[in-house]
Design a protein around this motif. Structure first.
Motif, PDB file in Angstrom:
ATOM      1  N   LYS A 148       0.817  -1.316   0.084  1.00  0.00           N
ATOM      2  CA  LYS A 148      -0.128  -0.109  -0.137  1.00  0.00           C
ATOM      3  C   LYS A 148       0.728   1.191  -0.085  1.00  0.00           C
ATOM      4  CE  LYS A 148      -3.663   2.312   2.564  1.00  0.00           C
ATOM      5  NZ  LYS A 148      -4.510   2.218   3.876  1.00  0.00           N
ATOM      6  N   THR A 149       1.856   1.198   0.766  1.00  0.00           N
ATOM      7  CA  THR A 149       2.648   2.472   1.063  1.00  0.00           C
ATOM      8  C   THR A 149       4.004   2.412   0.029  1.00  0.00           C
ATOM      9  OG1 THR A 149       4.086   1.486   2.741  1.00  0.00           O
ATOM     10  CG2 THR A 149       2.009   2.832   3.489  1.00  0.00           C
ATOM     11  N   GLY A 150       4.342   1.513  -0.552  1.00  0.00           N
ATOM     12  CA  GLY A 150       5.511   1.280  -1.201  1.00  0.00           C
ATOM     13  C   GLY A 150       5.677   2.390  -2.426  1.00  0.00           C
ATOM     14  N   PRO A 151       4.838   2.846  -3.378  1.00  0.00           N
ATOM     15  CA  PRO A 151       4.732   3.673  -4.471  1.00  0.00           C
ATOM     16  C   PRO A 151       5.061   4.962  -3.660  1.00  0.00           C
ATOM     17  CG  PRO A 151       3.038   2.163  -4.836  1.00  0.00           C
ATOM     18  CD  PRO A 151       3.489   1.794  -3.441  1.00  0.00           C
ATOM     19  N   GLY A 152       4.430   5.342  -2.436  1.00  0.00           N
ATOM     20  CA  GLY A 152       4.712   6.769  -1.872  1.00  0.00           C
ATOM     21  C   GLY A 152       6.108   6.742  -1.403  1.00  0.00           C
ATOM     22  N   ALA A 154       8.711   5.156  -2.323  1.00  0.00           N
ATOM     23  CA  ALA A 154       9.582   5.147  -3.647  1.00  0.00           C
ATOM     24  C   ALA A 154       9.380   6.672  -4.107  1.00  0.00           C
ATOM     25  CB  ALA A 154       9.365   4.231  -4.734  1.00  0.00           C
ATOM     26  N   LEU A 155       8.536   7.280  -4.271  1.00  0.00           N
ATOM     27  CA  LEU A 155       8.425   8.961  -4.447  1.00  0.00           C
ATOM     28  C   LEU A 155       9.302   9.787  -3.682  1.00  0.00           C
ATOM     29  CD1 LEU A 155       7.254  10.930  -6.632  1.00  0.00           C
ATOM     30  CD2 LEU A 155       5.369  11.167  -5.065  1.00  0.00           C
ATOM     31  N   CYS A 157      11.981   8.847  -1.789  1.00  0.00           N
ATOM     32  CA  CYS A 157      13.178   8.692  -1.902  1.00  0.00           C
ATOM     33  C   CYS A 157      13.686   9.134  -3.221  1.00  0.00           C
ATOM     34  CB  CYS A 157      13.368   6.970  -2.009  1.00  0.00           C
ATOM     35  SG  CYS A 157      13.122   5.922  -0.446  1.00  0.00           S
ATOM     36  N   THR A 204       6.024  10.731   5.130  1.00  0.00           N
ATOM     37  CA  THR A 204       6.053   9.318   5.240  1.00  0.00           C
ATOM     38  C   THR A 204       5.280   9.040   6.554  1.00  0.00           C
ATOM     39  OG1 THR A 204       8.325   9.192   4.804  1.00  0.00           O
ATOM     40  CG2 THR A 204       7.345   7.439   5.964  1.00  0.00           C
ATOM     41  N   GLU A 212      -3.435   9.792   0.645  1.00  0.00           N
ATOM     42  CA  GLU A 212      -2.988   9.361  -0.704  1.00  0.00           C
ATOM     43  C   GLU A 212      -1.848  10.096  -1.190  1.00  0.00           C
ATOM     44  OE1 GLU A 212      -4.663   7.206  -2.142  1.00  0.00           O
ATOM     45  OE2 GLU A 212      -5.914   6.598  -0.534  1.00  0.00           O
ATOM     46  N   ILE A 213      -1.271   9.436  -2.078  1.00  0.00           N
ATOM     47  CA  ILE A 213      -0.014  10.060  -2.972  1.00  0.00           C
ATOM     48  C   ILE A 213      -0.468  11.528  -3.297  1.00  0.00           C
ATOM     49  CG2 ILE A 213       1.693  10.102  -4.797  1.00  0.00           C
ATOM     50  CD1 ILE A 213       1.420   6.974  -4.499  1.00  0.00           C
ATOM     51  N   THR A 217       2.039  16.037  -2.394  1.00  0.00           N
ATOM     52  CA  THR A 217       2.783  16.497  -3.381  1.00  0.00           C
ATOM     53  C   THR A 217       3.447  17.755  -2.856  1.00  0.00           C
ATOM     54  OG1 THR A 217       0.902  17.887  -4.202  1.00  0.00           O
ATOM     55  CG2 THR A 217       1.183  15.817  -5.352  1.00  0.00           C
TER      56      THR A 217
END
Length: 244
Positions: A148-152, A154-155, A157, A204, A212-213, A217
């Protein structure tokens, strides 16, 4: 009879070798560091182990029950990344001190800004490798759902790592000739990284809290601003730092 040393009139002159482009120079420097690391593995191995050790100790010392994933894990992840980055940076420049490698690097016919970019790219890859180690380890320790949180993450990082690498490369060059370089580097670098790290931790925490991602922003934009500042400052000031 003496040989005729005059060149025939119809023989074309040898083409002049063109120097490599700025981007090629930077990639050559980065490739040097990467090839050494692939042969030894010392930076990623030691920095990754250190980061995981910090995460394990923090998970035991700051256990907060069911809320640990949201309240503690973000700080643990980015504190581990920050300390491991300083360790990786110190070892990167220590290699250049050994056997006069730094002097040999400085006499190469390459732009100082390309040298900075190459060192920063190499460090960026090392920090990214450490992040790839510490994030799954912290997710395991704090029961974080990476699906669930991996894409966020990665962004974050992707947004934070260039600034960490650029500022670290710049001030690593400044302290490379000092005796207490590790202490001086950490003392100078951590205050400069504070805005990036605070934005990463806050973002984080919101991510782990269910945001949500698209709602995060602002944190990414803030880290992007500091990336631009550190990269521009490194390109402009590296020559002064390395020659000082």
């Amino acid at each position: 009879m003496l040989p005729d040393t005059t060149a025939p009139a119809d023989r074309a002159p040898l083409p002049r070798r063109r120097p490599p482009s700025w981007a090629r120079q930077a990639l050559l420097v980065a490739g040097k560091d990467l090839s050494i690391e692939l042969a030894t593995g010392e930076i990623v191995t030691t920095s990754g182990f250190f980061a995981v050790l910090v995460a394990v100790i923090a998970s035991l010392a700051f256990y907060a029950g069911q809320d640990a994933a949201e309240r503690v894990a973000p700080g643990v992840i980015w504190v581990s990344v920050a300390f491991a980055s300083v360790l990786a940076l110190s070892r990167t420049w220590q290699r250049e001190r050994e056997d006069g490698a730094l002097a040999g690097l400085l006499v190469l016919p390459i732009a100082r800004s390309a040298l900075f970019a190459g060192k920063a790219i190499g460090l960026c890859l090392f920090v990214a490798a450490v992040e790839a180690i510490i994030i799954p380890a912290a997710a395991l320790l704090f029961s974080v759902d990476l699906a669930k949180t991996g894409p966020g993450l990665a962004l974050f990082c992707l947004a934070a790592t260039p600034g960490i690498a650029a500022s670290g490369t710049l001030f690593g060059a400044m302290t490379v000739r000092t005796r207490a370089r590790d202490l001086v580097l950490a003392s100078v670098l951590f205050p400069l990284l504070a805005p990036t790290l605070l934005a990463a931790v806050a973002g984080t925490r919101e991510l782990f809290g269910g945001a949500e991602i698209g709602e995060l922003t602002d944190y990414v934009a803030l880290m992007g601003v500091f990336d631009v500042v550190f990269i521009a400052g490194g390109v402009g000031l590296f020559d002064l730092m390395i020659e000082g």
